[in-house]
Design a protein around this motif. Sequence first.
Motif, PDB file in Angstrom:
ATOM      1  N   LEU A 186     -27.585  52.806-105.007  1.00 22.87           N
ATOM      2  CA  LEU A 186     -26.513  52.181-105.780  1.00 22.87           C
ATOM      3  C   LEU A 186     -26.624  52.599-107.241  1.00 22.87           C
ATOM      4  O   LEU A 186     -27.659  52.397-107.875  1.00 22.87           O
ATOM      5  N   HIS A 187     -25.558  53.192-107.755  1.00 24.68           N
ATOM      6  CA  HIS A 187     -25.525  53.554-109.180  1.00 24.68           C
ATOM      7  C   HIS A 187     -24.870  52.426-109.963  1.00 24.68           C
ATOM      8  O   HIS A 187     -23.789  51.965-109.623  1.00 24.68           O
ATOM      9  N   LEU A 188     -25.551  51.961-111.010  1.00 24.92           N
ATOM     10  CA  LEU A 188     -25.036  50.884-111.846  1.00 24.92           C
ATOM     11  C   LEU A 188     -25.046  51.301-113.309  1.00 24.92           C
ATOM     12  O   LEU A 188     -25.980  51.968-113.758  1.00 24.92           O
ATOM     13  N   GLY A 202     -20.341  49.667-110.710  1.00 25.29           N
ATOM     14  CA  GLY A 202     -21.207  50.401-109.791  1.00 25.29           C
ATOM     15  C   GLY A 202     -20.430  51.199-108.765  1.00 25.29           C
ATOM     16  O   GLY A 202     -19.242  50.962-108.515  1.00 25.29           O
ATOM     17  N   GLU A 249     -24.423  55.887-105.008  1.00 24.78           N
ATOM     18  CA  GLU A 249     -25.004  57.041-105.703  1.00 24.78           C
ATOM     19  C   GLU A 249     -24.494  58.364-105.138  1.00 24.78           C
ATOM     20  O   GLU A 249     -24.179  59.292-105.889  1.00 24.78           O
ATOM     21  N   ARG A 262     -21.049  59.355-106.487  1.00 26.23           N
ATOM     22  CA  ARG A 262     -20.905  59.291-107.943  1.00 26.23           C
ATOM     23  C   ARG A 262     -20.223  60.525-108.525  1.00 26.23           C
ATOM     24  O   ARG A 262     -19.550  60.444-109.557  1.00 26.23           O
ATOM     25  N   PRO A 272     -30.630  46.059-109.161  1.00 32.87           N
ATOM     26  CA  PRO A 272     -30.684  47.475-108.758  1.00 32.87           C
ATOM     27  C   PRO A 272     -31.205  47.613-107.335  1.00 32.87           C
ATOM     28  O   PRO A 272     -32.049  46.832-106.901  1.00 32.87           O
TER      29      PRO A 272
END
Length: 287
Positions: free
Chosen positions: A152-154, A266, A269, A272, A148
């Motif tokens: 960054l969206h995971l 991913g 962010e 998203r 993470p």
Amino acid sequence: MNLFQLRAFDAVAREGSFTRAASRLFISQPAVTGHIKALEEHYQITLLRRTARRVELTEEGIRLAAITRAMFGLAEEAQAMLEANRQLLTGRLEVAADGPHRVMPMLAKLRARYPGVTVNLRLGNAQETLAALLSEHADVAVMTEVEPRKGLHLQSLGDSRICALLPSSHPWAREPWALQISALNQQIMVLREPSSITRRTFDQACSEAQVQPRVLLELDSREAVTEAVAAELGIGIVSSVEISHDPRVVARPMAGPGLANRHMIGCLERRRELRLIQAFLSLATTA
């Protein structure tokens, strides 16, 4: 130049009526009349002849109507394109992945639900895939063992296990039990390059178990490892999500700590909430 006036003139030219033009533009008829009157007075030109039955274009009006029809026609095309993209009828999605096996079922689901969306898929190793996402050369990425980080969206896609890849003639190929990692001590092996995620996970597990395989050949692709194992050059390793149906080789599950990898999808962010990215993320959870 006043675009509202030109829009009003274009609507009257298309409809042949002030009333229908007003309905087309969702404004009042006096507003349409006022716009065209202002246009004619400003440029000292007569564009329309008003008769008892209909509105006719003058010669200058015909010439201007050809221009406004093309101009506002392009604007309508742009609106239609943007609306189609908003509804996910069209669009383009840039996808990066560190292997084909996880991403292909997701792309199949995307194509089934949104057949008008074009996908460009780039395949690379783990580092290349993450770099493509962070540099915005990819909208979404399917990756393995990503830490993470801010921005960054995971979301998880589940785990896989490392398996031993054996020639079909190998004595261990038909054994029913899981292969202990300790059995690979001093065994001749053909492996991916050290930067490969699967290789790194395997090396770490071997180190913790104090197992020292004899790595006599390093290769830069999964396909090359399969060919080397089929040629009986050594034992390979493969992720459980990457097992091929090649009769020349057999994948055996392995037992021991540290032999699992985490897979994720991913995106950045801040991107998203884009509808196409949202759609792909939601489909990925059921892939």
